[in-house]
Design an enzyme around this catalytic site. Sequence first.
Site, PDB file in Angstrom:
ATOM      1  N   CYS A  44       0.837  -1.210   0.000  1.00 17.81           N
ATOM      2  CA  CYS A  44       0.000   0.000   0.000  1.00 17.81           C
ATOM      3  C   CYS A  44       0.865   1.250   0.000  1.00 17.81           C
ATOM      4  O   CYS A  44       0.551   2.239  -0.668  1.00 17.81           O
ATOM      5  CB  CYS A  44      -0.906   0.025   1.230  1.00 17.81           C
ATOM      6  SG  CYS A  44      -2.021  -1.378   1.304  1.00 17.81           S
ATOM      7  N   ARG A 103      -7.886  -4.453  -3.130  1.00 18.75           N
ATOM      8  CA  ARG A 103      -7.434  -3.279  -3.912  1.00 18.75           C
ATOM      9  C   ARG A 103      -8.410  -3.056  -5.069  1.00 18.75           C
ATOM     10  O   ARG A 103      -8.256  -3.629  -6.136  1.00 18.75           O
ATOM     11  CB  ARG A 103      -6.023  -3.509  -4.449  1.00 18.75           C
ATOM     12  CG  ARG A 103      -5.003  -3.722  -3.362  1.00 18.75           C
ATOM     13  CD  ARG A 103      -3.603  -3.962  -3.876  1.00 18.75           C
ATOM     14  NE  ARG A 103      -2.829  -4.591  -2.824  1.00 18.75           N
ATOM     15  CZ  ARG A 103      -2.284  -3.954  -1.801  1.00 18.75           C
ATOM     16  NH1 ARG A 103      -2.402  -2.642  -1.706  1.00 18.75           N
ATOM     17  NH2 ARG A 103      -1.617  -4.614  -0.874  1.00 18.75           N
TER      18      ARG A 103
END
Length: 237
Positions: free
Chosen positions: A53, A136
Amino acid sequence: METQQEITSMPRIGDKAPEFKAVTTQGEINFPGDYEGEWVILFSHPADFTPVCTSEFMTFATMEEQFANANCKLVGLSIDGLYSHIAWLRSIKDKIEYRGMKNVEVKFPLIEDITMNVAKKYGMIQPNEAATQAVRAVFFIDPKGIIRTIIYYPLSLGRNFDEIYRVVVALQAADEFGVATPADWRPGDDVIIGPAGSCGAAENRMEGKEDMDCKDWYFCTRKLDKEEVLSKVLKNH
Ligand code: BEZ
């Protein structure tokens, strides 16, 4: 009690983007109303202070101006609280150097979604991948608030940001010029013309009467100048 269906409900391409109000690192937002007239990418990530991330946020933040030039704003989300978000973004700016990126300031809003309110509305919780973290997800929403493309990645796979930018440009080019874009299309490449709607039109195409290149009656392309595309899609061009 919350149902499995509620957790896994997924908006679809062509749907109006589900509405919500949320607290973010840039103040409160009303989504998608605050973005009317602009493209916006709503994307989720599994958790703050995680390496994949972090690499993604640094990349998106570095490309923010490039997206803004294509009239596209960015909005991130994870199932973490506001203070975690603030601490993580400060850490990225102050401590993380990665692939030539450093002192990266994330200026786009990052939604706090501890309640999972937004994540559930957008099908970002996929329980067989993770029950308490968002996958995601990337939602491309047009200036009228319609979802135009959705891409999902699992937790372990960092996104391809060139592809995300390519999607924004290709969607706008398709809208502007009334064409479709073939595999791997980039500005300057030939575009696809809609299918022939009658036997006569198909015949004309194959006889070379139209300004297009037909491989067969159903597969015709035409030139579309790169500058013409960029002048429509990019603000500073
Ligand atoms: C990461 O962003 O590094 C990550 C997050 C959740 C699971 C696996 C990796």
